[in-house]
Design a protein around this motif. Structure first.
Motif, PDB file in Angstrom:
ATOM      1  N   ASP A   6       0.833  -1.214   0.000  1.00 49.55           N
ATOM      2  CA  ASP A   6       0.000   0.000   0.000  1.00 49.55           C
ATOM      3  C   ASP A   6       0.861   1.255   0.000  1.00 49.55           C
ATOM      4  O   ASP A   6       0.527   2.244  -0.670  1.00 49.55           O
ATOM      5  CB  ASP A   6      -0.920   0.002   1.216  1.00 49.55           C
ATOM      6  N   ARG A   7       1.966   1.240   0.725  1.00 48.88           N
ATOM      7  CA  ARG A   7       2.843   2.405   0.784  1.00 48.88           C
ATOM      8  C   ARG A   7       3.459   2.682  -0.584  1.00 48.88           C
ATOM      9  O   ARG A   7       3.511   3.842  -1.027  1.00 48.88           O
ATOM     10  CB  ARG A   7       3.932   2.162   1.820  1.00 48.88           C
ATOM     11  N   SER A   8       3.902   1.640  -1.273  1.00 45.94           N
ATOM     12  CA  SER A   8       4.484   1.811  -2.605  1.00 45.94           C
ATOM     13  C   SER A   8       3.440   2.309  -3.601  1.00 45.94           C
ATOM     14  O   SER A   8       3.721   3.165  -4.438  1.00 45.94           O
ATOM     15  CB  SER A   8       5.088   0.487  -3.094  1.00 45.94           C
ATOM     16  N   LEU A   9       2.221   1.776  -3.501  1.00 46.74           N
ATOM     17  CA  LEU A   9       1.152   2.217  -4.399  1.00 46.74           C
ATOM     18  C   LEU A   9       0.794   3.677  -4.158  1.00 46.74           C
ATOM     19  O   LEU A   9       0.603   4.447  -5.111  1.00 46.74           O
ATOM     20  CB  LEU A   9      -0.089   1.345  -4.198  1.00 46.74           C
ATOM     21  N   ARG A  10       0.692   4.065  -2.895  1.00 51.50           N
ATOM     22  CA  ARG A  10       0.344   5.457  -2.588  1.00 51.50           C
ATOM     23  C   ARG A  10       1.396   6.413  -3.123  1.00 51.50           C
ATOM     24  O   ARG A  10       1.065   7.496  -3.634  1.00 51.50           O
ATOM     25  CB  ARG A  10       0.183   5.641  -1.076  1.00 51.50           C
ATOM     26  N   HIS A  11       2.657   6.037  -3.007  1.00 53.14           N
ATOM     27  CA  HIS A  11       3.721   6.905  -3.520  1.00 53.14           C
ATOM     28  C   HIS A  11       3.605   7.053  -5.033  1.00 53.14           C
ATOM     29  O   HIS A  11       3.727   8.147  -5.578  1.00 53.14           O
ATOM     30  CB  HIS A  11       5.089   6.343  -3.156  1.00 53.14           C
ATOM     31  N   PHE A  12       3.358   5.945  -5.717  1.00 53.94           N
ATOM     32  CA  PHE A  12       3.240   5.984  -7.170  1.00 53.94           C
ATOM     33  C   PHE A  12       2.039   6.832  -7.605  1.00 53.94           C
ATOM     34  O   PHE A  12       2.151   7.690  -8.481  1.00 53.94           O
ATOM     35  CB  PHE A  12       3.101   4.560  -7.710  1.00 53.94           C
ATOM     36  N   LEU A  13       0.898   6.600  -6.979  1.00 52.36           N
ATOM     37  CA  LEU A  13      -0.310   7.324  -7.371  1.00 52.36           C
ATOM     38  C   LEU A  13      -0.222   8.802  -7.005  1.00 52.36           C
ATOM     39  O   LEU A  13      -0.780   9.656  -7.698  1.00 52.36           O
ATOM     40  CB  LEU A  13      -1.535   6.696  -6.696  1.00 52.36           C
ATOM     41  N   GLY A  14       0.471   9.105  -5.924  1.00 51.42           N
ATOM     42  CA  GLY A  14       0.545  10.493  -5.489  1.00 51.42           C
ATOM     43  C   GLY A  14       1.629  11.308  -6.158  1.00 51.42           C
ATOM     44  O   GLY A  14       1.603  12.547  -6.092  1.00 51.42           O
ATOM     45  N   ASN A  15       2.573  10.648  -6.839  1.00 49.97           N
ATOM     46  CA  ASN A  15       3.701  11.383  -7.406  1.00 49.97           C
ATOM     47  C   ASN A  15       3.841  11.227  -8.914  1.00 49.97           C
ATOM     48  O   ASN A  15       4.842  11.640  -9.485  1.00 49.97           O
ATOM     49  CB  ASN A  15       5.004  10.925  -6.736  1.00 49.97           C
ATOM     50  N   THR A  16       2.869  10.640  -9.545  1.00 49.32           N
ATOM     51  CA  THR A  16       2.867  10.556 -11.013  1.00 49.32           C
ATOM     52  C   THR A  16       1.505  11.004 -11.519  1.00 49.32           C
ATOM     53  O   THR A  16       0.502  10.925 -10.807  1.00 49.32           O
ATOM     54  CB  THR A  16       3.142   9.121 -11.506  1.00 49.32           C
ATOM     55  N   GLY A  17       1.477  11.448 -12.750  1.00 51.74           N
ATOM     56  CA  GLY A  17       0.213  11.871 -13.361  1.00 51.74           C
ATOM     57  C   GLY A  17      -0.434  10.778 -14.186  1.00 51.74           C
ATOM     58  O   GLY A  17      -1.378  11.050 -14.931  1.00 51.74           O
ATOM     59  N   MET A  18       0.036   9.546 -14.030  1.00 48.29           N
ATOM     60  CA  MET A  18      -0.468   8.464 -14.877  1.00 48.29           C
ATOM     61  C   MET A  18      -1.932   8.167 -14.614  1.00 48.29           C
ATOM     62  O   MET A  18      -2.703   7.876 -15.539  1.00 48.29           O
ATOM     63  CB  MET A  18       0.373   7.211 -14.679  1.00 48.29           C
ATOM     64  N   ILE A  19      -2.355   8.235 -13.359  1.00 45.82           N
ATOM     65  CA  ILE A  19      -3.745   7.927 -13.060  1.00 45.82           C
ATOM     66  C   ILE A  19      -4.674   8.948 -13.720  1.00 45.82           C
ATOM     67  O   ILE A  19      -5.760   8.595 -14.213  1.00 45.82           O
ATOM     68  CB  ILE A  19      -3.985   7.875 -11.531  1.00 45.82           C
ATOM     69  N   ILE A  20      -4.240  10.200 -13.786  1.00 47.78           N
ATOM     70  CA  ILE A  20      -5.057  11.232 -14.432  1.00 47.78           C
ATOM     71  C   ILE A  20      -5.128  10.977 -15.927  1.00 47.78           C
ATOM     72  O   ILE A  20      -6.190  11.097 -16.559  1.00 47.78           O
ATOM     73  CB  ILE A  20      -4.481  12.629 -14.137  1.00 47.78           C
ATOM     74  N   ASN A  21      -3.999  10.608 -16.524  1.00 42.34           N
ATOM     75  CA  ASN A  21      -3.974  10.356 -17.967  1.00 42.34           C
ATOM     76  C   ASN A  21      -4.876   9.186 -18.342  1.00 42.34           C
ATOM     77  O   ASN A  21      -5.640   9.259 -19.314  1.00 42.34           O
ATOM     78  CB  ASN A  21      -2.537  10.077 -18.423  1.00 42.34           C
ATOM     79  N   PHE A  22      -4.789   8.087 -17.584  1.00 39.25           N
ATOM     80  CA  PHE A  22      -5.630   6.932 -17.890  1.00 39.25           C
ATOM     81  C   PHE A  22      -7.100   7.252 -17.635  1.00 39.25           C
ATOM     82  O   PHE A  22      -7.977   6.816 -18.386  1.00 39.25           O
ATOM     83  CB  PHE A  22      -5.197   5.726 -17.056  1.00 39.25           C
ATOM     84  N   ALA A  23      -7.375   7.997 -16.567  1.00 39.40           N
ATOM     85  CA  ALA A  23      -8.758   8.349 -16.263  1.00 39.40           C
ATOM     86  C   ALA A  23      -9.349   9.236 -17.366  1.00 39.40           C
ATOM     87  O   ALA A  23     -10.509   9.066 -17.757  1.00 39.40           O
ATOM     88  CB  ALA A  23      -8.837   9.064 -14.910  1.00 39.40           C
ATOM     89  N   MET A  24      -8.555  10.173 -17.868  1.00 37.70           N
ATOM     90  CA  MET A  24      -9.043  11.035 -18.941  1.00 37.70           C
ATOM     91  C   MET A  24      -9.295  10.234 -20.214  1.00 37.70           C
ATOM     92  O   MET A  24     -10.305  10.449 -20.909  1.00 37.70           O
ATOM     93  CB  MET A  24      -8.033  12.155 -19.208  1.00 37.70           C
ATOM     94  N   SER A  25      -8.398   9.304 -20.543  1.00 38.60           N
ATOM     95  CA  SER A  25      -8.582   8.485 -21.744  1.00 38.60           C
ATOM     96  C   SER A  25      -9.836   7.630 -21.632  1.00 38.60           C
ATOM     97  O   SER A  25     -10.653   7.572 -22.558  1.00 38.60           O
ATOM     98  CB  SER A  25      -7.354   7.595 -21.956  1.00 38.60           C
ATOM     99  N   ALA A  26      -9.981   6.963 -20.476  1.00 33.62           N
ATOM    100  CA  ALA A  26     -11.154   6.107 -20.287  1.00 33.62           C
ATOM    101  C   ALA A  26     -12.431   6.941 -20.245  1.00 33.62           C
ATOM    102  O   ALA A  26     -13.455   6.574 -20.838  1.00 33.62           O
ATOM    103  CB  ALA A  26     -11.005   5.293 -19.001  1.00 33.62           C
ATOM    104  N   GLY A  27     -12.392   8.084 -19.547  1.00 35.97           N
ATOM    105  CA  GLY A  27     -13.575   8.931 -19.448  1.00 35.97           C
ATOM    106  C   GLY A  27     -13.998   9.515 -20.773  1.00 35.97           C
ATOM    107  O   GLY A  27     -15.191   9.541 -21.107  1.00 35.97           O
ATOM    108  N   LEU A  28     -13.028   9.977 -21.565  1.00 34.62           N
ATOM    109  CA  LEU A  28     -13.349  10.549 -22.869  1.00 34.62           C
ATOM    110  C   LEU A  28     -13.941   9.490 -23.796  1.00 34.62           C
ATOM    111  O   LEU A  28     -14.931   9.737 -24.500  1.00 34.62           O
ATOM    112  CB  LEU A  28     -12.098  11.156 -23.492  1.00 34.62           C
ATOM    113  N   GLY A  29     -13.325   8.298 -23.811  1.00 34.67           N
ATOM    114  CA  GLY A  29     -13.862   7.222 -24.642  1.00 34.67           C
ATOM    115  C   GLY A  29     -15.265   6.830 -24.216  1.00 34.67           C
ATOM    116  O   GLY A  29     -16.139   6.580 -25.062  1.00 34.67           O
ATOM    117  N   PHE A  30     -15.496   6.792 -22.910  1.00 32.68           N
ATOM    118  CA  PHE A  30     -16.822   6.449 -22.406  1.00 32.68           C
ATOM    119  C   PHE A  30     -17.858   7.486 -22.819  1.00 32.68           C
ATOM    120  O   PHE A  30     -18.965   7.144 -23.279  1.00 32.68           O
ATOM    121  CB  PHE A  30     -16.782   6.334 -20.886  1.00 32.68           C
TER     122      PHE A  30
END
Length: 385
Positions: free
Chosen positions: A247-271
């Motif tokens: 969980d600590r490694s995941l939180r660091h990755f999600l909190g310090n990269t913009g990848m989750i935003i990029n994937f969310a935007m791609s999935a949201g736009l396609g939807f």
């Protein structure tokens, strides 16, 4: 009447195919993008799950995540072993090293050093050789994907997998391949090499501090969280349960990269694009067939029956579209993962359920809008023209 509803739907071939394709596109994006993202997330903690043993991970207190290794003195291992509640504690080295191949090429690798006596921390799934072979002189185990890819031997312009008995050079020291194993790809996509903790000191003679982690298993009946807290209090080191470290490694990755935003935007736009096309097309289909619904009303069909007809059409379209889109997304993802082991694709049942609910929501909302027009329809309006 319900069979007639499906015949009406398939009778307008253009709109029928348009709705199915739009829903398939929506489902494809809703499955493929999140599944790829979950696969990438696994890179951040795959090494932890590969180890597969130990209840508690002990590390330098300044280490923020799995790849942020802060080496410790070997004396810390004995301090951890002296804590109440600890069944056993074993050393683990994790760091980078440059490998030189027979072709003269250099490849940056991840080197893992495990306890020579117990072999705790080694790869869980061997492909060639045995884990015990690691005790052989200069022995290393290579992850199978790297043996066929980045570390593949090159001779006469051709490539062949790195096999047992062959050797590579690690920091000007000979290392002999005694086995290959399945290992999760790390976030840097570097080959993973396993050797013994003692041999790490040979490959990296200039390193004074080599201890990356201490793997701890608690005594039967002891609570891992409490033992971890006691280790931290008594030694001043950071100690986390296995799940806590993930969980600590995941939180660091999600909190310090913009990848989750990029994937969310791609999935949201396609939807949104697929949902708008499918919903608008289905609404137009119902509007174009208002005269048929009006005739049915005039012939005695009740409002409830007409509503059921529209819902059957919507559910049929939703099932067809989701099945095609989700199936295509899963096939493409797993096929790409087979071609390139670094492209990890994870498709849990929760994701399939979420994608199905999203596709169903789109078509049900469109159906509800269409039902309003059918419910308000007066049969006499059909015959005025």
């Amino acid at each position: 009447m319900l069979v007639m509803a499906l015949r009406m739907l398939m009778g307008d071939r253009a709109k029928y195919l348009g709705i199915v394709i739009a829903l398939a596109f929506t489902s494809f994006v809703m499955i493929q993008q999140p599944a790829t993202f979950l696969g990438i997330l696994r890179h951040t903690y795959g090494f932890i799950t590969d180890v597969g043993v130990g209840d508690v991970w002990v590390m330098d207190p300044k280490a923020r995540h799995l790849d942020d290794v802060k080496p410790m003195m070997d004396a810390e291992l004995q301090r951890v072993r002296g804590i109440d509640g600890v069944e056993w504690a074993m050393p683990l080295y994790k760091g980078g090293i440059r490998a030189r191949l027979d072709s003269g090429d250099f490849v940056q690798c991840q080197l893992v050093g495990i306890d020579e006596t117990t072999l705790i921390g080694g790869p869980g799934r061997m492909v060639l050789g045995k884990l015990a072979d690691l005790r052989q002189s200069d022995g290393i185990i290579v992850d199978a994907a790297a043996a066929q890819g980045q570390l593949a031997a090159r001779a006469d312009g051709s490539r062949r997998p790195l096999g047992l008995g062959e050797s590579i050079e690690l920091n000007e020291h000979r290392a002999q391949v005694v086995g290959t194993a399945t290992a999760s790809s790390n976030f840097q996509s570097m080959p993973t090499l396993y050797t013994t903790y003692a041999r790490v000191k040979t490959f990296l003679p200039s390193e004074r501090k080599l201890l990356s982690f201490v793997l701890v298993t608690v005594k039967p009946g002891e609570d891992a969280e409490k033992v971890a807290a006691e280790i931290s209090r008594r030694t001043g080191l950071a100690a986390y349960t296995t799940q806590g470290f993930i969980d600590r490694s995941l939180r660091h990755f999600l909190g310090n990269t913009g990848m989750i935003i990029n994937f969310a935007m791609s999935a949201g736009l396609g939807f949104l694009i697929g949902a708008f096309i499918a919903g608008q097309t289905f609404f137009n289909f119902t509007t174009d067939n208002l005269r048929h619904f009006g005739v049915m009303k005039a012939m005695g069909a009740g409002t409830a029956m007409l509503v059921r007809m529209i819902l059957v059409q919507a559910l049929y379209l939703g099932s067809m579209g989701f099945g095609l889109g989700a199936g295509a997304g899963a096939v493409m993802g797993f096929q790409l993962a087979n071609v390139d082991p670094h492209l990890v694709f994870r498709l849990p049942w929760q994701l399939i359920l979420g994608g199905g609910m999203a596709a169903l929501t789109v078509i049900i909302v469109a159906a509800l809008l269409a039902i309003r027009k059918v419910v308000r329809l007066e049969p006499a309006q059909v015959f005025k023209a």
